[in-house]
Design a protein around this motif. Structure first.
Motif, mmCIF file in Angstrom:
data_model
loop_
_atom_site.group_PDB
_atom_site.id
_atom_site.type_symbol
_atom_site.label_atom_id
_atom_site.label_comp_id
_atom_site.label_asym_id
_atom_site.label_seq_id
_atom_site.Cartn_x
_atom_site.Cartn_y
_atom_site.Cartn_z
ATOM 1 N N ASP A 149 -8.912 14.757 -14.572
ATOM 2 C CA ASP A 149 -9.657 15.460 -15.103
ATOM 3 C C ASP A 149 -9.375 15.829 -16.876
ATOM 4 O O ASP A 149 -10.133 16.437 -17.248
ATOM 5 C CB ASP A 149 -9.543 17.079 -14.693
ATOM 6 C CG ASP A 149 -9.945 16.806 -13.135
ATOM 7 O OD1 ASP A 149 -10.808 16.211 -12.703
ATOM 8 O OD2 ASP A 149 -9.446 17.764 -12.235
ATOM 9 N N GLU A 151 -9.625 15.146 -20.484
ATOM 10 C CA GLU A 151 -10.658 14.697 -21.292
ATOM 11 C C GLU A 151 -10.049 13.745 -22.506
ATOM 12 O O GLU A 151 -8.862 13.750 -22.919
ATOM 13 C CB GLU A 151 -11.540 15.779 -22.163
ATOM 14 C CG GLU A 151 -12.063 16.862 -21.244
ATOM 15 C CD GLU A 151 -13.367 15.954 -20.456
ATOM 16 O OE1 GLU A 151 -13.965 15.228 -20.924
ATOM 17 O OE2 GLU A 151 -13.674 16.601 -19.654
ATOM 18 N N ASP A 154 -8.312 15.397 -25.305
ATOM 19 C CA ASP A 154 -6.921 16.191 -24.720
ATOM 20 C C ASP A 154 -5.948 15.561 -25.497
ATOM 21 O O ASP A 154 -5.667 14.433 -25.806
ATOM 22 C CB ASP A 154 -6.760 16.282 -23.337
ATOM 23 C CG ASP A 154 -7.666 17.238 -22.623
ATOM 24 O OD1 ASP A 154 -8.151 18.111 -23.571
ATOM 25 O OD2 ASP A 154 -7.982 17.017 -21.569
#
Length: 228
Positions: A149, A151, A154
């Motif tokens: 999850d 991105e 990040d």
């Protein structure tokens, strides 16, 4: 995910066979001593993904010629690139001023945005509870985050081990060139990340380079099959 996160990307626990083979390769290249130090390298997750895709391309292309490439990891690429930076200094192929210019440009191009995010974003630490799952603890908020999850934007922490001798060599270089750094603070972690991100940018802009890849494989100790 709508915000940046500091993620500790821990080294995966490999089987004893894989670890044994990896240790042999690493030992042949870096002359492993018992004294090592673990560093946390901070970068955008997308740049780790780019490294992982390069590793996958290498495996897809060279598995038949270098069977042990199965065990190649992005951490190996980062380590050999830092080793190459040190070797350039040791051999005199790059003098201190050239190296400083490279680092100053790299910090401006690759690291300043990460540092800006670090300042303006609330600090969030993710603790790994399984190979693909993290617990996000931000104040009273606790959130379970799967690595899938994350991105691309990040920010993650990748943890690697290096020989203390190599790290000390880099620190000595930084101490010696401090007068040329124009009051810019550069850590040994910055040096390693800048060298890696510069390499990844070249791959992103120009595509995979056969000669560079083969040089990496040779320097990591991978051997061709006998029939080659």
């Amino acid at each position: 995910m709508n915000s940046y996160h500091d993620v500790r990307v821990m080294k995966k626990k490999n089987s004893s066979l894989i670890r044994s083979i990896a240790n042999k390769i690493y030992s042949s290249v870096f002359e492993v001593e018992t004294d090592t130090v673990e560093l946390k390298l901070r970068m955008n997750y997308v740049d780790i993904l780019r490294g992982e895709e390069l590793v996958n391309d290498i495996k897809d292309t060279y598995m038949d010629y270098y069977p042990d490439v199965l065990y190649l990891r992005v951490e190996d690429i980062i380590a050999i690139l830092y080793k190459d930076f040190l070797n350039q200094l040791k051999s005199g192929n790059q003098d201190h001023k050239q190296a400083v210019n490279f680092l100053l440009q790299g910090k401006k191009e690759y690291l300043n945005e990460i540092e800006r995010v670090k300042i303006i974003q609330q600090k969030k630490e993710l603790q790994q509870i399984s190979p693909n799952t993290f617990i996000l603890d931000a104040g009273i908020e606790v959130e379970e985050v799967d690595i899938d999850d994350l991105e691309p934007c990040d920010i993650v922490h990748l943890q690697l081990e290096f020989k203390i001798r190599d790290i000390n060599r880099g620190k000595l270089f930084l101490y010696d060139v401090e007068p040329f750094l124009e009051n810019v603070k550069i850590s040994i972690e910055d040096v390693i990340v800048i060298r890696y991100l510069n390499f990844i940018e070249q791959i992103r802009d120009s595509g995979n380079n056969k000669n560079v890849i083969l040089s990496i494989l040779r320097n990591l100790g991978y051997k061709k099959e006998a029939y080659e």
